[in-house]
Design a protein around this motif. Structure first.
Motif, PDB file in Angstrom:
ATOM      1  N   VAL A  22       0.859  -1.185   0.000  1.00  0.00           N
ATOM      2  CA  VAL A  22       0.000   0.000   0.000  1.00  0.00           C
ATOM      3  C   VAL A  22       0.893   1.232   0.000  1.00  0.00           C
ATOM      4  O   VAL A  22       1.774   1.362   0.845  1.00  0.00           O
ATOM      5  N   ALA A  23       0.687   2.094  -0.980  1.00  0.00           N
ATOM      6  CA  ALA A  23       1.451   3.344  -0.993  1.00  0.00           C
ATOM      7  C   ALA A  23       0.666   4.402  -0.249  1.00  0.00           C
ATOM      8  O   ALA A  23      -0.555   4.485  -0.371  1.00  0.00           O
ATOM      9  N   LEU A  24       1.387   5.184   0.551  1.00  0.00           N
ATOM     10  CA  LEU A  24       0.753   6.279   1.278  1.00  0.00           C
ATOM     11  C   LEU A  24       1.354   7.546   0.696  1.00  0.00           C
ATOM     12  O   LEU A  24       2.569   7.763   0.786  1.00  0.00           O
ATOM     13  N   VAL A  25       0.539   8.348   0.038  1.00  0.00           N
ATOM     14  CA  VAL A  25       1.089   9.561  -0.574  1.00  0.00           C
ATOM     15  C   VAL A  25       0.336  10.781  -0.061  1.00  0.00           C
ATOM     16  O   VAL A  25      -0.717  10.683   0.549  1.00  0.00           O
ATOM     17  N   GLY A  26       0.932  11.937  -0.309  1.00  0.00           N
ATOM     18  CA  GLY A  26       0.333  13.178   0.144  1.00  0.00           C
ATOM     19  C   GLY A  26       1.368  14.269   0.108  1.00  0.00           C
ATOM     20  O   GLY A  26       2.571  13.993   0.006  1.00  0.00           O
ATOM     21  N   ASP A  27       0.863  15.493   0.205  1.00  0.00           N
ATOM     22  CA  ASP A  27       1.745  16.640   0.128  1.00  0.00           C
ATOM     23  C   ASP A  27       2.663  16.699   1.354  1.00  0.00           C
ATOM     24  O   ASP A  27       2.474  15.942   2.299  1.00  0.00           O
ATOM     25  N   ASN A  28       3.637  17.581   1.323  1.00  0.00           N
ATOM     26  CA  ASN A  28       4.487  17.766   2.506  1.00  0.00           C
ATOM     27  C   ASN A  28       3.630  18.186   3.688  1.00  0.00           C
ATOM     28  O   ASN A  28       2.765  19.057   3.569  1.00  0.00           O
ATOM     29  N   VAL A  88      -4.287   8.321  -0.296  1.00  0.00           N
ATOM     30  CA  VAL A  88      -3.862   9.720  -0.357  1.00  0.00           C
ATOM     31  C   VAL A  88      -4.324  10.455   0.891  1.00  0.00           C
ATOM     32  O   VAL A  88      -5.500  10.400   1.260  1.00  0.00           O
ATOM     33  N   LEU A  89      -3.377  11.127   1.570  1.00  0.00           N
ATOM     34  CA  LEU A  89      -3.713  12.005   2.696  1.00  0.00           C
ATOM     35  C   LEU A  89      -3.609  13.448   2.227  1.00  0.00           C
ATOM     36  O   LEU A  89      -2.739  13.786   1.427  1.00  0.00           O
ATOM     37  N   ARG A  90      -4.521  14.282   2.698  1.00  0.00           N
ATOM     38  CA  ARG A  90      -4.338  15.716   2.462  1.00  0.00           C
ATOM     39  C   ARG A  90      -4.682  16.491   3.721  1.00  0.00           C
ATOM     40  O   ARG A  90      -5.750  16.304   4.288  1.00  0.00           O
ATOM     41  N   LEU A  91      -3.758  17.323   4.182  1.00  0.00           N
ATOM     42  CA  LEU A  91      -3.937  18.138   5.388  1.00  0.00           C
ATOM     43  C   LEU A  91      -4.454  17.300   6.568  1.00  0.00           C
ATOM     44  O   LEU A  91      -5.327  17.726   7.307  1.00  0.00           O
ATOM     45  N   GLY A  92      -3.907  16.113   6.677  1.00  0.00           N
ATOM     46  CA  GLY A  92      -4.217  15.298   7.842  1.00  0.00           C
ATOM     47  C   GLY A  92      -5.497  14.485   7.746  1.00  0.00           C
ATOM     48  O   GLY A  92      -5.930  13.902   8.737  1.00  0.00           O
TER      49      GLY A  92
END
Ligand SMILES: Nc1ncnc2c1ncn2[C@@H]1O[C@H](COP(=O)(O)OP(=O)(O)OP(=O)(O)O)[C@@H](O)[C@H]1O
Ligand SMILES: Nc1ncnc2c1ncn2[C@@H]1O[C@H](COP(=O)(O)OP(=O)(O)OP(=O)(O)O)[C@@H](O)[C@H]1O
Ligand SMILES: [Mg+2]
Ligand SMILES: [Mg+2]
Lengths: 423, 267, 345, 423, 267
Positions: B43-49, B223-227
């Protein structure tokens, strides 16, 4: 061993070249010439390990010997080794605490308190000396345990709780001694005899030296064989020979020279034994590895699954126990315990010895031998100044200056190292 | 916000998180985050810094305690906290901030917490031999394993940290940006490694900012974004543009702008 | 600030004008020597409570720290002391403290160590102590031979007075000082090590006597000499001071030649008497109840006591007779025989 | 200011939302309610700054007041503030050195040596008091300069050279005093008067309090206006009001209460002034920023182009100068200098005060106020125990225990912080 | 080993190195390395892990002293050593190991060594405002600039380090793996930034393991292998395969193997 070497014959990782000598950038270190070249390089680069402190010691010896020809007399060497041992034992505990990047300011008070507890038990309560000795050391262990709890459970910084301990156990010392002040250990006490009158006989001493050399050579040879079997570079055999001969001659001559006077007292032998054991524990066991890891980077150690709390507990307990043992040996040497026991500059001397010997105050760097080297440096300075009998104002100034000088050699070499980009 | 391809329930997962919250002082780093990993799944976990990926990894590995939510491992709720408890469960982690002991040498770092002994003493020779073997499988370019970690290059350290996770026998391996500092050859080796781990039935969580790598090895992408959970994709059904849009929160972003402007963009 | 409120002592609980009762502050210098807390303090408190049942004694100990003592004096004055009995850490530097107390109309008794400008002074004179030690040593050595000399801490002003007293005798005698040492912290450990180091330079036979400023150091010297192989019945004469139990025991076994015993009960009783008189506003008699005549020392009204040299011969007549120690305190295990020999039981 | 706010009106960065409040994860902190909520959150998370030490102080006050009702009397408070000041000044220098992650063990000896130099100049050489004072402080500065050279050029660790200094300057003190021992400062010496007899009048005291409050409010208002103009959140006005009122009432009441006795002595006022100045220097100037940077990460500071050596020099010089000033004030307070000046536990007290106040031993974390809070904690404990009339043994034990208690509150809160993943 | 396309002489370079040697203890990290950068030129420095790239950067920025060799800046030999001297010359560096002060907040780190003042005191407000502006140009996702660096994610720190190099007015900017920890959007912004720097006439040295990025922005590519100059290319004339071969020292390597094996390789 043979089994292992057979294994390696079919090991796919074993290539024609040793696994640790593949990289072409690596400056080789196999033959004696290699070893010499790499030593010179190390000296230039400032990586000298204990060498600078040893040089400092030699400088001190030369200076004092010039000023006062009895300094290097065998009698004086015997006396230096004998007086260095008890505080050296305390300093050994400090090395452990420093390796974790913590501090213990209370070793002096703890040493005094433990010795007083023992003395009171023997003299006033008539407890058997052995039991009293064990209780005295246990007093230290329990104090260390309390410290460890304060540190790991409550999170009090070591500077603070050991400062509190410094005060509290000074009070406890006064309390235990009560109104009687000085307690003199019984004339026939084994501790007194051990700390003052027991010396190795010549035979014992030479057998011990031989044993040390044989063990050293044996373990080195074994390692070399296993390394070769595992497909790694075994290290220079000639170099090992040279080291072994140097060790044998060095220790042998020292033993002969000290034997002119009374020889090796039991006290320094015990201290040296403790140092060697602690060195092996620190460098060659899992526990020691973990101590260095926690001192280098607690967070990394924690994430690696090390039970960090256990390491802290073991180290604080050991440190206070060594402090207690040191205090008890001091009491044996002095034949008595008083309100002043451990309250004077025992703390500072013990910490200074560890630091001068090269153990970092910031954790993760150091060795058990630093306690030994450091305390010998400090005792030599003090003994030299005692022999010179100058005014106390001058004596203080000179002590400071010599101390600075002894460490400067190390500092300059470290400076060279950091300017060539090595931390 | 974007389509959520939920993983079919019942396909028993090794590790599953539900409703994880985490606050740092004034910053709400994670809000109601859920995800799960099956055996033999990458499972890839991606998202912005700053999206909260590393925080999530640290919560799973026991480095941080979560404020709310549940972690289940092999179906049972995880109660023990702390990294050593989680490691005992079988969770191995390569942290983004590596967490190596600078004062120890490569061998000591590799085997930290899992030292090999011969009797009471450390078996340095066995460990050194094994180190060379591990490092070679990762094409590491390390001149000597007896110099302190402080003297290694960034990529060399990263390689050591990855090699660490191969010591022992974990059930789940989490890699937080493992290839960030690696050379092209080493990166290829790590991707190979991830595939090998999947084949041996381990669950793998891979964090990366490199979409090409993620698409090459992951089965699913979270995908995570802003937590917060922003989206979840099956790799096979997803394009790079969709991913970037989910990460940045807009299909019209600097990445697409740059791609349009230059000839050789993100491919 | 509010000067009006200043002198009224508005928030102190007691004030000095009540005819009976009163608060006496007792400030002692340190806790590492047994005498202060084992003898001076309890004896003084007992004497005060006998003379004046509703007087209170506030006790402070400065742990050898001058500025701590200055603060303790201020605290004592704040707490409403009517009279201050001050044993200064440093007598010469304590004039400021005396002025502070007197500025608030609180009289000061300089106890055991002289302070310029104090209202009263009572003591065994430090220089006299040094002289007596040296005289005893010279006598024991038959006014010939060589000695080692171990003085007190260079940072302790009192040590300088002992040293000066001893030198005034030794320098004019036939005794030669081989080496001299100012021992930091008075510590027995340092004394032992210094002496051992001298034995790398001199043979034990070269040393016919040792001046040690106090009993603690004497203990260190004995340990060093016996450690170097000198039999304990062949030790040279060694001096001491404080009459510690350990020293008395060494004197009985012949390991130490003498110690200085200061009959503290007389000093404490006299101080208590004067303090109570001052607290109650009575006149201080010219001869105290303890039988000491008032004299003047450097313009300060004084009661001076004579220290006593304790040797094997007068142990029974001094420390034991005064109740300073009981025979059972001294005659433990190893020392029972020596006690018997000296006729102590 | 108006110009700036006009500028920001056309500044493209100014949006409808303040630049520092854009991120949706940020828990807002604009209104009073926000501020309160964030305070509660901070307490839960364990980020309390100086609060724990203050709570520790309150606990100490309550305990001692219960046992001994004169503890909180205005006279005793006056005496605590007066005696805290000189060692506090020394501790201020220690804070600087600790901020760099270094240590100075010699502040006690330096303070004694500087005071003795001054006293000898005044009393024996008849030099004018002002000149002697300046020379005394310069003695400290020169010592600091030597330390800095040893550190930056030779690379001797601060622990070692300051240990050498501890010994050497104790010797120098004895040497300077020569055979005379104690030197009493002249009766009419201004230093004596300053340190012992000068107190602020009521008017002066209240004017000073008013000034402090006005300066505080003024600077805060100015900052808020400029922040708003720059498009940043200005902070809660109500909160500012509350803070200002609390400050005014707190300081005002303290002044009134202390005024019942003799009020504020010049000594604590000077100390407070030094603390405030150092705080501004540390937090609001480039130099201070660089001190924190070097303490946090020397290598990063060096790579950022900071002249690291200069920072070390300035800090070591300041530390030794503060030590000299503190020693001189101590001498004024005691009216004399003796062989024992600075040799007792001045070192430990000064270092302990800084650490107890919250300055880290490992550099980069701390504040000038920690010297003030720490020394007040230590002096309060000492004063409280002085009032209680116990035996030394008990006093030592209780001092240790109270010290531990006072710091434990801080530790527990810090523990909470680290378990929630901060620091 | 591979073709060396030398830069035409006379095209005056801002920075040039010749014959640089550097040894660390038993490791010869750099052997006879040369390279130069012109104004308005982006030179990529690539190589395997431990090839010596960061060491070279640290030598140029004055962090390490070199054992032998010459550095020339604007035609004149550089004599002054130490980072502050090199910064005064106009060399700004983003280090691989970031070198931020963990105890200071974002604003303090951004302006460290180049603080803005109002009279004697720091102008915190001006600096904070400017920080937000700089971070926004890099699409940074940082919730607050008043939290210590210790509380930032890996990518957030990296962004701060890059933003640092924009404070002041350098002539040469060196970026050591600047995009390693960055998200896709931030990476795109950094590549845009590099192009903007080139347009304003600065010399840029860019280190990266991402061949796509390197080929997108670099004018020339210098390859190091095991501490020696291995090759030099003009970007326009070079393929990814050539580059990878020069880096790994073999055209038959794990990268090509993997590319052949998988469908979606390195593109
Ligand atoms: N120890 C901490 N203290 C305070 N804030 C923290 C801490 N750790 C993380 N944060 C905050 O939580 C948020 C998420 O951080 P995290 O490290 O999880 O991001 P990430 O997704 O891993 O980002 P990146 O891709 O840059 O590594 C960030 O805004 C960061 O500022
Ligand atoms: N301070 C040091 N002490 C000892 N060896 C060092 C030190 N710094 C670097 N080295 C060695 O020098 C070699 C080159 O390191 P460098 O950091 O320059 O590599 P790099 O090309 O930047 O690699 P990466 O791509 O992994 O960042 C490595 O083998 C490393 O072990
Ligand atoms: Mg991360
Ligand atoms: Mg690098």
């Amino acid at each position: 061993m043979t089994q292992l070497s057979q294994e390696s014959a079919v090991d796919p990782t074993a290539s024609s070249q040793a696994a640790d000598a593949v990289d072409e950038r690596l400056i080789q270190n196999v033959t004696l010439a290699d070893a010499l070249r790499s030593f010179v390089n190390r000296v230039r680069g400032g990586e000298l390990g204990m060498l600078p402190v040893v040089v400092g010691l030699i400088v001190i010896a030369i200076v004092f010997q010039t000023l006062q020809p009895t300094f290097l007399s065998s009698r004086n060497l015997v006396s230096i080794t004998q007086f260095a041992a008890p505080v050296g034992v305390i300093s050994l505990g400090i090395v452990l605490v420093l390796l974790l990047g913590e501090i213990d300011l209370s070793v002096g008070s703890v040493s005094g308190f433990a010795a007083a507890s023992m003395a009171v038990l023997i003299v006033d309560k008539g407890v058997s000396p052995w039991l009293a000795l064990i209780v005295g050391i246990l007093v230290g262990s329990v104090i260390g345990l309390v410290y460890a709890m304060l540190f790991t459970r409550v999170g009090v910084p070591s500077f603070v709780f050991s400062l509190a301990g410094l005060l509290a156990f000074q009070g406890a010392l006064l309390y235990v001694l009560g109104t009687q002040g000085t307690i003199v250990l019984p004339q026939d006490s084994g501790l007194r005899a051990f700390a003052r009158e027991k010396f190795l006989t010549d035979t014992q001493a030479y057998v011990l030296v031989a044993l040390v050399v044989v063990l050293f050579v044996g373990s080195q040879l074994l390692t070399a064989r296993r390394r070769k079997a595992a497909g790694l570079t075994p290290g220079s055999g000639v170099l090992l020979g040279i080291k072994a001969v140097a060790l044998a001659i060095g220790l042998g001559y020292l033993t002969y020279y000290m034997g002119i006077a009374r020889g090796w007292s039991y006290l320094p032998v015990l201290f040296a034994l403790l140092v060697v054991v602690m060195d092996i524990l620190l460098r060659r066991t899992t526990w020691g590895r973990h101590v260095f890891a926690v001192g280098g980077n607690v967070e990394a150690a924690r994430r690696a699954g090390i039970r960090v709390q256990g390491i802290y507990v073991s180290v604080f307990v050991l440190c206070s126990s060594f402090a207690a043992l040191g205090g008890i040996l001091l009491a044996g040497q002095l034949t008595s315990v008083s309100q002043a026991s451990g309250t004077t500059d025992t703390n500072l001397t013990a910490i200074a010895a560890a630091v001068i010997g090269g153990t970092s105050l910031f954790g993760g760097r150091g060795s058990a031998y630093s306690a030994m080297l450091g305390i010998v440096v400090l005792q030599s300075i003090q003994s030299g100044l005692n022999l010179m009998n100058v005014d106390s104002s001058i004596r203080f100034i000179v002590t400071g200056a010599v101390l600075l000088l002894a460490v400067t050699i190390d500092s300059v070499s470290r400076k060279a190292r950091s300017s060539s980009g090595r931390g | 916000m974007t389509q959520l391809t939920k993983r079919p329930v019942g396909e028993g997962s090794v590790l599953s998180l539900t409703g994880i919250h985490k606050r740092f002082g004034a910053v709400q780093a994670l809000t109601d985050v859920s995800m799960d990993v099956g055996a033999g799944e990458v499972v890839a976990l991606v998202g912005d810094n700053g999206a909260g990926k590393s925080t999530l990894v640290k919560i799973i590995s026991g480095v941080y305690a979560h404020d709310a939510g549940e972690i289940r491992f092999d179906g049972a709720p995880v109660t023990a906290s702390g990294p050593s408890a989680r490691q005992d469960l079988g969770i191995a982690t390569v942290f983004q901030d590596l967490a190596l002991c600078d004062n120890l040498d490569v061998v000591a770092n590799l085997f930290l917490g899992q030292e090999r002994s011969r009797g009471a003493l450390l078996d340095e020779i066995e460990m050194e031999k094994e180190s060379w073997r591990l490092l070679r499988t990762l094409s590491a370019k390390i001149p000597s394993v007896r110099i302190p970690i402080a003297g290694l290059s960034g990529g060399q350290r990263q390689t050591v940290a990855i090699a660490r996770s191969l010591v022992g026998s974990p059930k789940v391996v989490m890699l937080d940006e493992p290839t960030a500092a690696l050379g092209v050859a080493q990166t290829a080796e790590v991707l190979n490694l991830v595939e090998r781990l999947r084949e041996t039935g381990l669950g793998v969580i891979l964090i990366s900012h490199n979409m090409a790598d993620v698409q090459a090895v992951a089965d699913r992408i979270v995908v995570l974004r802003l937590g917060r959970n922003a989206a979840e994709f099956r790799t096979a059904e997803t394009s790079t543009e969709q991913l970037v849009a989910a990460i940045t929160g807009a299909s019209d972003n600097v990445v697409t702008a740059r791609a349009q402007r230059t000839a050789g963009g993100l491919s | 600030a509010n000067e009006a409120a200043d002198n009224s002592g508005s928030d102190s609980t007691s004030s000095g004008d009540s005819a009976s009762g009163g608060t006496i502050a007792l400030l002692l210098p340190e806790s590492k020597t047994t005498r202060y807390e084992a003898f001076d303090k309890p004896l003084f408190e007992d004497a005060v409570s006998k003379a004046c049942s509703d007087c209170t004694v506030d006790y402070y100990n400065a742990d050898q720290d001058e500025s701590k003592q200055a603060q303790q004096l201020t605290t004592a004055l704040n707490a409403g002391a009517d009279v201050v009995v001050l044993d200064p850490v440093n007598g010469e530097g304590a004039t400021g403290m005396v002025q502070e107390a007197q500025g608030q109309d609180v009289p000061v008794i300089a106890y055991d160590r002289f302070i310029q400008g104090a209202d009263y002074y009572m003591s065994f004179d430090n220089e006299t102590v040094g002289k007596m030690q040296a005289e005893a040593l010279v006598k024991a050595m038959g006014d010939q031979g060589s000695i080692l000399m171990l003085n007190g801490a260079p940072s302790d002003p009192n040590a300088a007075q002992f040293k000066a007293g001893a030198h005034s005798v030794l320098d004019d005698s036939g005794v030669k000082i081989l080496e001299e040492y100012d021992n930091p912290d008075w510590s027995p450990e340092n004394a032992q090590q210094w002496t051992s180091d001298q034995l790398s330079k001199y043979q034990p036979a070269d040393i016919q006597g040792v001046y040690a400023a106090n009993d603690g150091q004497a203990g260190g010297v004995v340990a060093a000499l016996t450690g170097a192989g000198v039999k304990s019945d062949a030790l040279p004469p060694i001096t001491g001071q404080d009459a510690e139990i350990a020293a008395i025991q060494r004197i009985l076994t012949g390991e130490q030649a003498m110690t200085i015993y200061k009959p503290i009960p007389i000093e404490a009783d006299t101080a208590a008497e004067v303090a109570v008189d001052l607290a109650q506003g009575n006149d201080v008699p010219t001869t105290s109840d303890t039988g000491i005549d008032q004299s003047t020392y450097q313009d300060v009204k004084s009661f001076i006591f004579t220290p006593i040299v304790v040797t094997k011969d007068n142990v029974a007549d001094t420390v034991i007779k005064d109740g300073f120690y009981s025979a059972s305190d001294i005659c433990t295990g190893d020392y029972a025989d020596a006690c018997q020999a000296a006729g102590i039981s």
